[in-house]
Design a protein around this motif. Structure first.
Motif, PDB file in Angstrom:
ATOM      1  N   ARG A 186       0.838  -1.194   0.000  1.00  0.00           N
ATOM      2  CA  ARG A 186       0.000   0.000   0.000  1.00  0.00           C
ATOM      3  C   ARG A 186       0.874   1.246   0.000  1.00  0.00           C
ATOM      4  NH1 ARG A 186      -2.524   0.696   4.679  1.00  0.00           N
ATOM      5  NH2 ARG A 186      -1.473  -1.025   5.727  1.00  0.00           N
ATOM      6  N   SER A 217      -1.500   0.608  -4.456  1.00  0.00           N
ATOM      7  CA  SER A 217      -2.203   1.883  -4.485  1.00  0.00           C
ATOM      8  C   SER A 217      -2.476   2.320  -3.053  1.00  0.00           C
ATOM      9  CB  SER A 217      -3.509   1.748  -5.280  1.00  0.00           C
ATOM     10  OG  SER A 217      -4.147   3.007  -5.431  1.00  0.00           O
ATOM     11  N   LEU A 221      -0.937   7.861  -3.244  1.00  0.00           N
ATOM     12  CA  LEU A 221      -0.374   7.467  -4.537  1.00  0.00           C
ATOM     13  C   LEU A 221       0.045   8.676  -5.362  1.00  0.00           C
ATOM     14  CD1 LEU A 221       0.288   5.441  -6.773  1.00  0.00           C
ATOM     15  CD2 LEU A 221      -2.132   5.490  -7.428  1.00  0.00           C
ATOM     16  N   GLU A 222      -0.814   9.667  -5.441  1.00  0.00           N
ATOM     17  CA  GLU A 222      -0.495  10.841  -6.255  1.00  0.00           C
ATOM     18  C   GLU A 222       0.681  11.618  -5.681  1.00  0.00           C
ATOM     19  OE1 GLU A 222      -1.616  11.424  -9.245  1.00  0.00           O
ATOM     20  OE2 GLU A 222      -2.666   9.515  -8.975  1.00  0.00           O
ATOM     21  N   ARG A 225       3.638   9.646  -6.810  1.00  0.00           N
ATOM     22  CA  ARG A 225       3.781   9.780  -8.262  1.00  0.00           C
ATOM     23  C   ARG A 225       4.397  11.134  -8.622  1.00  0.00           C
ATOM     24  NH1 ARG A 225       0.808   7.108 -12.225  1.00  0.00           N
ATOM     25  NH2 ARG A 225      -0.827   6.565 -10.712  1.00  0.00           N
ATOM     26  N   PHE A 238       4.131   2.994 -12.492  1.00  0.00           N
ATOM     27  CA  PHE A 238       3.132   2.733 -11.471  1.00  0.00           C
ATOM     28  C   PHE A 238       2.087   1.767 -12.032  1.00  0.00           C
ATOM     29  CE2 PHE A 238       5.120   6.583 -10.024  1.00  0.00           C
ATOM     30  CZ  PHE A 238       5.071   6.506  -8.642  1.00  0.00           C
ATOM     31  N   GLY A 240      -0.325   0.238 -10.078  1.00  0.00           N
ATOM     32  CA  GLY A 240      -1.596   0.370  -9.385  1.00  0.00           C
ATOM     33  C   GLY A 240      -1.926  -0.879  -8.585  1.00  0.00           C
ATOM     34  N   GLU A 241      -3.162  -0.943  -8.107  1.00  0.00           N
ATOM     35  CA  GLU A 241      -3.591  -2.075  -7.298  1.00  0.00           C
ATOM     36  C   GLU A 241      -3.903  -3.272  -8.182  1.00  0.00           C
ATOM     37  OE1 GLU A 241      -7.598  -2.859  -4.870  1.00  0.00           O
ATOM     38  OE2 GLU A 241      -6.369  -1.260  -4.002  1.00  0.00           O
TER      39      GLU A 241
END
Length: 398
Positions: A186, A217, A221-222, A225, A238, A240-241
């Motif tokens: 996470r 995720s 996350l942002e 990123r 990235f 993601g989940e």
């Protein structure tokens, strides 16, 4: 998706072959939505529906954080499993501890909360109803609460299911070889600072032919990123989940995995060289010392970063070169470490006797009154409830 939910699902799937197993969760929670065949379900607010002779196993927490704790069948035995060093964190207003004028409020609140916490922990230990997953959980709890119980004879370590059969081509490294590193887990809370520290350290090494993939995720996350986009010396992808099955495919392609907790074990069981990262709630100052999972002590799968986790000179480049030049060797060491300590076979051997020894009943907890918070905690969270800031649906009301 938290590691604890995945852990409990896997255990339920194994134990239901010869036991009656019930999972308790929010009706729309992750475990409820992925209920294994042969496992029953009871909503978290219908505790009275559990069988009277059941053993209730839950992640370590103070019982006053569980809404309606007194509704558990009084004869049900209970086993708390400490799965994070901060499960029994006792402090209120922790940010005030160094404030010259507000420190008194912090000390007053902490005194009463620690006193009730020590009482609860000592009761559990006396009745064999508390298990620690590793040494950092045990030491952290003792440190927070100022208690010195005898060191546990053993730890109830977490587990993962077995490895997936994935063919991986042998790779001979040359200066031009592409090296794939990655993170699994996470992206929020105490995991974000170490991930950002890792990305920064790797970018400073200016490694050629290296790419980094972030699998997972989360709420930050942002933030990560954006941080990665500012690093000009490396490429970060990235993903993601992804479901755990798909995550296995991703990490099996890696030359080196960085992760903590269950995620680190996912790499080790697949014979992927795995660096076990520790955690921090704050930005990491200095040089964190990265270590392979099999180098950690006390079955640790992650502990709070302190000064003794730092180093004076960066050893990360040496670790990377060693692992990449001997990938199969270090992958095998990670696998052997997982097999000997965190495999299903180990868990199935150690868990049943621990269940039998757990003697405290839910009724004993209620009768003793230790399921109720100290009066200052009740006052503070009573105010939070009035202000609409408590989260009783999730269970973390205190």
């Amino acid at each position: 998706i938290g590691g604890v939910s995945v852990l409990f699902l896997r255990i339920a799937r194994m134990l239901c072959k010869d036991r009656k197993v019930i999972l308790m969760d929010l009706v729309d929670g992750y475990m409820a939505r992925h209920l294994p065949a042969g496992v029953d379900f009871v909503p978290f607010d219908q505790k009275h529906k559990l069988p009277a002779d059941s053993v209730v196993v839950m992640q370590g927490c103070y019982p006053w954080r569980i809404p309606g704790f007194e509704k558990f069948p009084s004869s049900s035995r209970i086993l708390f499993w400490n799965l994070h060093p901060d499960n029994f964190f006792p402090h209120l207003f922790y940010g005030m501890r160094n404030h010259p004028f507000k420190r008194f409020i912090y000390l007053l609140c902490t005194y009463f909360r620690m006193k009730r916490g020590r009482e609860f922990i000592n009761h559990l230990i006396e009745r064999n109803s508390l298990q620690f997953m590793d040494a950092p959980n045990f030491m952290g709890t003792c440190s927070y609460l100022g208690i010195t119980p005898s060191k546990p004879k053993s730890y109830l370590r977490i587990m993962t299911d077995g490895p997936m059969p994935i063919k991986r081509a042998a790779k001979n490294y040359e200066s031009s070889s592409l090296r794939r590193f990655g993170w699994l887990g996470r992206i929020e809370d105490f995991k974000t600072p170490i991930l950002m520290h890792l990305l920064l350290r790797l970018s400073q090494l200016k490694l050629e032919n290296m790419e980094f993939v972030v699998i997972g995720s989360g709420g930050e996350l942002e933030k990560v990123r954006s941080f990665a986009n500012d690093l000009k010396e490396m490429k970060v992808e990235f993903v993601g989940e992804v479901p755990f099955e798909e995550a296995t495919l991703h990490i099996s392609r890696l030359d080196l995995l960085f992760a903590m907790g269950t995620s680190a074990l996912e790499g080790a069981k697949q014979s992927v060289p795995t660096v076990l990262t520790d955690y921090s709630f704050d930005s990491i100052k200095g040089l964190y010392r990265f270590q392979m999972i099999y180098q950690k002590e006390g079955y640790s799968v992650g502990e709070r970063i302190a000064s003794d986790h730092l180093e004076s000179e960066c050893s990360l480049i040496s670790l990377i070169e060693e692992v990449c030049n001997h990938r199969e060797l270090h992958g095998q060491r990670c696998y052997d470490y997982w097999k000997e300590n965190f495999s299903p076979e180990v868990f199935l051997r150690e868990f049943p006797p621990i269940l039998e020894r757990a003697l405290m009943t839910c009724g004993e907890v209620v009768e003793s009154g230790i399921h109720r918070a100290d009066f200052i905690t009740r006052l503070v969270y009573g105010i939070r409830k009035v202000l609409g800031k408590s989260r009783p649906r999730e269970g973390w009301a205190y």
